[in-house]
Design an enzyme around this catalytic site. Structure first.
Site, PDB file in Angstrom:
ATOM      1  CB  ALA A 104      -0.885   0.001   1.244  1.00 51.40           C
ATOM      2  CB  CYS A 125      11.890   5.199  -0.217  1.00 47.77           C
ATOM      3  SG  CYS A 125      10.767   5.081   1.179  1.00 47.77           S
TER       4      CYS A 125
HETATM    5  C1  LIG Z   1       7.166   1.802   1.775  1.00 49.77           C
HETATM    6  S1  LIG Z   1       5.489   1.528   2.095  1.00 49.77           S
HETATM    7  C2  LIG Z   1       5.004   0.643   0.676  1.00 49.77           C
HETATM    8  C3  LIG Z   1       4.748   1.482  -0.569  1.00 49.77           C
HETATM    9  C4  LIG Z   1       4.107   0.683  -1.696  1.00 49.77           C
HETATM   10  N1  LIG Z   1       4.878  -0.508  -2.029  1.00 49.77           N
HETATM   11  C5  LIG Z   1       3.895   1.480  -2.966  1.00 49.77           C
HETATM   12  O1  LIG Z   1       4.686   1.391  -3.897  1.00 49.77           O
HETATM   13  O2  LIG Z   1       2.905   2.215  -3.013  1.00 49.77           O
HETATM   14  C6  LIG Z   1       5.578   0.290   3.322  1.00 49.77           C
HETATM   15  C7  LIG Z   1       4.272  -0.439   3.631  1.00 49.77           C
HETATM   16  O3  LIG Z   1       4.621  -1.558   4.455  1.00 49.77           O
HETATM   17  C8  LIG Z   1       3.483  -1.898   5.218  1.00 49.77           C
HETATM   18  N2  LIG Z   1       3.955  -2.833   6.262  1.00 49.77           N
HETATM   19  C9  LIG Z   1       4.752  -2.577   7.318  1.00 49.77           C
HETATM   20  N3  LIG Z   1       5.022  -3.710   7.999  1.00 49.77           N
HETATM   21  C10 LIG Z   1       4.379  -4.706   7.340  1.00 49.77           C
HETATM   22  C11 LIG Z   1       4.262  -6.111   7.554  1.00 49.77           C
HETATM   23  N4  LIG Z   1       4.852  -6.710   8.572  1.00 49.77           N
HETATM   24  N5  LIG Z   1       3.515  -6.825   6.679  1.00 49.77           N
HETATM   25  C12 LIG Z   1       2.886  -6.231   5.650  1.00 49.77           C
HETATM   26  N6  LIG Z   1       2.963  -4.899   5.406  1.00 49.77           N
HETATM   27  C13 LIG Z   1       3.704  -4.160   6.241  1.00 49.77           C
HETATM   28  C14 LIG Z   1       2.960  -0.559   5.672  1.00 49.77           C
HETATM   29  O4  LIG Z   1       1.593  -0.653   6.028  1.00 49.77           O
HETATM   30  C15 LIG Z   1       3.217   0.304   4.420  1.00 49.77           C
HETATM   31  O5  LIG Z   1       2.034   0.399   3.653  1.00 49.77           O
END
Ligand SMILES: C[S@@+](CC[C@H](N)C(=O)[O-])C[C@H]1O[C@@H](n2cnc3c(N)ncnc32)[C@H](O)[C@@H]1O
Length: 426
Positions: free
Chosen positions: A246, A360
């Site tokens: 997300a 990032c």
């Molecule tokens: C860097 S953002 C991702 C951006 C996304 N890939 C995009 O391109 O739009 C990191 C995401 O990791 C999720 N997140 C953090 N820990 C997580 C976990 N243990 N399992 C799944 N998602 C996780 C967060 O909710 C957040 O949405």
């Protein structure tokens, strides 16, 4: 009357809240922007408050240095907030001098705690007005602990070049649903096509009113953020897994490449954004709200992307608050989470399949060190070196077979990213 003069005290009051939230905690700025009180503001006031906060955060270092020259002792926090916003108004918002000073003095006067400092606020701002704008010195633009880290990681000259981009306001980058449509879209959107295929435009304003938005022909995605998925070299019909998906910019890229994608994110709330984005662009994916470490799904995939949660220090052009809200303790905690995510992700890659790990972040603990340690733990994986130029990666950003993209690597700037491509041998 200009828009700036029309934006009144409510906008400045909102900026006080935004700035204090941004400096108090990670993600505080986003929460403050979305808070009910902020949403009730007139859209123009809200836009001004947001722009003022961003201008202040982009130059918080130079502003504080200038204030240090005028203040004999530390004022209460709220007074410092008012002064910081006042300096940004004076020099970078196009607000007339008298309005820049009088609005901030009026705010000081509104509150019992700040009223006794009204005279000081007035005198300091008038003094700074006489001195002229503080210099954008790279040594003050970055917090000193982060600058020291970047000096250790990249050398003094490169660290200075990274910090020098902090005050720059970025243009908007877009990804075309169909890469063959990029040139036509660039023309429609008054932009240019960058080497990897992203479209860069200086357009401003409400995105939903831009050409081809309703047709779902593009989405907003920084040119740096668009590189990792290209490194997967997806073919139509392949199975792909997007972990930590997300709000979904990379899910859209994977689906647009014709792969059948499962997108997983821990946050059900943020996952809704992925679904909305897929609907607008007219693409499909299986979406799952689950912790990627604990997700009890035994499928394996041809291509897996892990866009791990990180300190996000590479995104300071669009999110200058990350510079001031990040801390060494946060980085250490995130490194531990990334390690667990990497191990859980690796098991979901088919033999002979590939995985791209990306963050990032500009911090080597979250990038290079993480991958070196992973390769030691997992003899079933090899690094698959990225070629300079691949996926639009500038030559300077591929020093050792992985992507270490720095903001100065593209003319006009780009978000900092680390990405490594790994192949599962058995
Ligand atoms: C860097 S953002 C991702 C951006 C996304 N890939 C995009 O391109 O739009 C990191 C995401 O990791 C999720 N997140 C953090 N820990 C997580 C976990 N243990 N399992 C799944 N998602 C996780 C967060 O909710 C957040 O949405």
């Amino acid at each position: 009357m200009s828009e700036i003069e029309e934006a009144g005290l409510p906008a400045r009051e909102a900026a006080v809240n935004y700035l204090e939230a941004a400096l108090a905690r990670r993600a505080g700025l986003d929460e403050a922007f979305a808070a009910p009180g902020s949403m009730r503001l007139d859209p123009r006031e809200r836009a001004f408050a947001r722009a003022l906060t961003m201008a202040t955060l982009r130059r918080l270092g130079p502003i504080d240095r200038a204030l240090a020259g005028k203040l004999k002792k530390e004022p209460p926090e709220r007074v410092r907030t008012l002064l910081r916003l006042g300096v940004a108004q004076l020099f970078w918002m196009g607000v007339p001098d008298h309005a820049a000073v009088s609005t901030i003095v009026a705010l000081a006067d509104k509150n019992n705690a700040t009223r006794p400092f009204k005279g000081l606020v007035n005198a300091v701002l008038r003094g700074l007005l006489r001195d002229g704008p503080p210099k954008d010195d790279p040594e003050t633009l970055a917090p000193s602990w982060l600058l020291s880290r970047w000096q250790m990681a990249f050398g003094a000259e490169t660290a200075r070049a990274v910090a020098a981009t902090i005050a720059d306001e970025p243009s908007t980058d877009l990804t075309a649903k169909d890469p063959a449509d990029a040139e036509a879209l660039a023309e429609l959107l008054e932009g240019e096509v960058l080497p990897g295929g992203s479209i860069r435009t200086a357009k401003r304003g409400d995105l939903s009113e831009w050409p081809a938005f309703d047709e779902g022909r593009w989405w907003v995605q920084d040119a740096g953020a668009a590189i990792p998925v290209r490194l997967l070299n997806l073919k139509p019909g392949e199975s792909a897994l997007d972990l930590c998906a997300a709000p979904g910019g990379k899910t859209l890229q994977i689906a647009a490449a014709g792969a059948s994608v499962v997108a997983v994110d821990r946050s059900a709330e943020r996952m809704k954004r992925v679904t909305e984005n897929l609907t607008r662009i007219g693409l499909t994916a299986e979406t799952v709200a689950a912790d990627a470490i604990l997700w009890p799904d035994e499928r394996t995939f041809d291509a897996v992307l892990l866009d791990a949660p990180c300190s996000a220090t590479g995104t300071f052009r669009r999110h200058p608050d990350v510079l001031w809200a990040a801390s060494p303790t946060d980085i250490a905690k995130l490194v531990a989470v990334q390690k667990r995510l990497l191990d859980a992700t690796a098991d979901r890659v088919k033999p002979k399949g590939r995985m791209v790990y990306c963050v990032c972040s500009l911090e080597p603990e979250e990038g290079e060190y993480q991958i070196r340690a992973f390769l030691m733990r997992r003899p079933d994986f090899d690094l698959d070196p990225i070629e300079p130029g691949e996926g639009g990666a500038p030559e300077a950003s591929v020093p050792e077979g992985w992507l270490r993209l720095l903001p100065q690597h593209m003319a006009g700037g780009v978000d900092g990213f680390f990405a490594a491509r790994l192949i599962r041998r058995f």
